[in-house]
Enzyme design. Structure first.
Site, PDB file in Angstrom:
ATOM      1  N   ASP A   1       0.817  -1.210   0.000  1.00  0.00           N
ATOM      2  CA  ASP A   1       0.000   0.000   0.000  1.00  0.00           C
ATOM      3  C   ASP A   1       0.853   1.264   0.000  1.00  0.00           C
ATOM      4  OD1 ASP A   1      -2.764   1.263   0.527  1.00  0.00           O
ATOM      5  OD2 ASP A   1      -1.543   2.095   2.146  1.00  0.00           O
TER       6      ASP A   1
ATOM      7  N   TYR B   1       2.388  10.271   0.873  1.00  0.00           N
ATOM      8  CA  TYR B   1       3.433   9.724   1.739  1.00  0.00           C
ATOM      9  C   TYR B   1       4.809  10.267   1.340  1.00  0.00           C
ATOM     10  CZ  TYR B   1      -0.138   6.341   3.230  1.00  0.00           C
ATOM     11  OH  TYR B   1      -1.284   5.737   3.715  1.00  0.00           O
TER      12      TYR B   1
ATOM     13  N   GLN C   1      10.865  -6.573  12.780  1.00  0.00           N
ATOM     14  CA  GLN C   1       9.459  -6.194  12.924  1.00  0.00           C
ATOM     15  C   GLN C   1       8.598  -6.898  11.881  1.00  0.00           C
ATOM     16  OE1 GLN C   1      10.045  -1.932  12.580  1.00  0.00           O
ATOM     17  NE2 GLN C   1       9.663  -1.625  14.770  1.00  0.00           N
TER      18      GLN C   1
END
Length: 330
Positions: free
Chosen positions: A51, A56, A293
Site C-alpha cells: 500500500d 506519503y 518487525q
C-alpha cells in the site's frame, strides 16, 4: 504458518490478509536498499499487497517502492499495488477529488511507482468541495484507461459510500469496491457499527490501517516514557502523541499483556491478529522499519485461531471499546 488470502470484498481479487504499507517509512526513514530487504521479507512470508499514497513523504514513498520493486525484479501479476489520491501538492488543484486532480495525480503516482497500473486506487479522504458524481465519473475513467483495476475510499462515512454507489447505479458505472479505515482495539465504531449495514449491500472489502494504534498497542509506551526513535517520539507527531498517550489507554494496554503472555504472543501480534479475525477485513496493513518487525508481524497469523470467544470477551472487558451488540457486524 502459511499466508491466508482473502477476496477483496465481493471482487475476484485475492489479497494477503497481512499487507505492508509505506506510510511514515519509505522516503522518510527508509531508502531503496533497506526497502528491498523489507519488501523481500514480506514476499517470502506470502504478502502480495503493498500500500502507498501520493501524500506519503511527498511522493518519495512511491518512488522508493517503485525503484525497489524494479530492482527486485518481481513478476507484476504476483503483486497487488495500491495508491491513494487526495494530497498531491500545494497548488489549488493539486489536492482533493476533482476530475483534474484524480487524473493528473494518478498519472504522476504511476510514474513515481514506475508502473503501468495499480491494482487498487483509493480516494484518500472525502472531498466536501467536489460533487461525488464528479469523483465517481473520474474514478471510472481511471479504470477505463487501465490505470487501476478497482477503486475505493479511505475514511469515508457510510453515508458518503452509499451516495457514491447511488451515483454509480444511476449512471451504470462501477462503485467503490473497498474502503481503507483505521481499525484497531481502540478504534472500532466505524468498522463494526457504522459500516455494518453496507457490507452485504455493496460487498465492501476493507484494507485497514493502524492495527497497532500508532504503536500504542505494542506496549512500548508507558507513562512518562516515549522512545526517542518511535513515531510518537518525533516532533512532527506531537499532536498524535497527545491524542494517543493518555493514561487510561496505557492502563488498558498494560492489562492486555497477561492475555498476550497466556497465548504465547507479543502484544503487537495479539493486536494485529485481533484485527485480522474480523471477516469483513480483507487485509490488515502493517508497517515496519526493521526486518525483525516484519518477521514478528507475520507471526500474527498464528494468533487468529487462538482468539476463542472466551479470549475475545476478556479483551473486550479490558478495552471497553466494543459497540453495542445489536449495532455491530456480529
Amino acid at each position: 504458518m502459511a499466508m491466508e488470502y482473502r477476496h477483496l470484498g465481493r471482487t475476484g481479487l485475492k489479497v494477503s490478509v497481512l499487507s505492508y504499507g509505506a506510510w511514515v517509512t519509505f522516503g522518510d526513514k527508509i531508502g531503496v536498499p533497506e526497502a528491498k530487504k523489507l519488501l523481500q521479507l514480506c514476499r517470502d512470508g506470502g504478502v502480495n499487497f503493498f500500500d502507498n499514497a501520493e501524500a506519503y513523504a511527498g511522493g518519495k514513498a512511491e518512488e522508493v517502492m517503485g525503484q525497489a520493486i524494479k530492482e527486485l525484479g518481481w513478476k507484476r501479476s504476483d503483486l497487488v499495488l495500491s495508491t491513494k489520491i487526495f494530497w498531491g501538492g500545494a497548488g489549488p488543484n493539486d489536492k482533493g477529488l476533482s476530475r483534474k486532480h484524480i487524473i493528473e495525480g494518478t498519472k504522476k503516482a504511476l510514474a513515481r511507482l514506475q508502473a503501468d497500473y495499480v491494482d487498487l486506487i483509493f480516494c484518500h479522504r472525502p472531498d466536501p468541495e467536489t460533487p461525488i458524481e464528479e469523483t465517481v465519473r473520474a474514478m471510472n475513467f481511471v479504470l477505463d484507461q487501465g490505470w487501476a483495476f478497482y477503486w475505493g475510499t479511505s475514511e469515508w462515512s457510510a453515508q458518503q459510500i452509499t451516495q457514491a454507489w447511488d451515483v454509480a447505479h444511476r449512471l451504470n458505472l462501477v462503485g467503490p469496491a473497498m474502503e481503507q479505515p483505521e481499525y484497531n482495539l481502540l478504534h472500532r465504531d466505524k468498522v463494526e457499527k457504522e459500516y455494518a449495514p453496507i457490507y452485504k449491500e455493496y460487498g465492501l472489502g476493507l484494507t485497514t490501517w493502524s492495527p497497532l494504534a500508532s504503536g500504542v498497542l505494542t506496549g512500548k509506551y508507558s507513562k512518562g516514557h516515549v522512545p526517542a526513535d518511535s513515531r510518537l517520539g518525533q516532533e512532527s507527531y506531537k499532536g498524535l502523541k497527545e491524542k494517543k498517550l493518555v493514561d487510561e489507554t496505557l492502563d488498558k494496554v498494560d492489562k492486555l499483556k497477561p492475555i498476550a503472555d497466556k497465548l504465547g504472543v507479543t502484544l503487537a501480534q495479539l493486536a494485529i491478529g485481533w484485527a485480522a479475525r474480523n471477516p469483513h477485513v480483507s487485509s490488515v496493513i502493517t508497517g515496519a522499519t526493521k526486518e525483525e518487525q516484519v518477521r514478528d508481524n507475520l507471526k500474527s497469523l498464528e494468533v487468529i485461531p487462538k482468539l476463542t470467544p472466551e479470549i475475545l470477551e476478556q479483551i473486550d472487558n479490558i478495552v471497553q471499546s466494543k459497540p453495542a451488540a445489536d449495532q455491530t457486524w456480529r
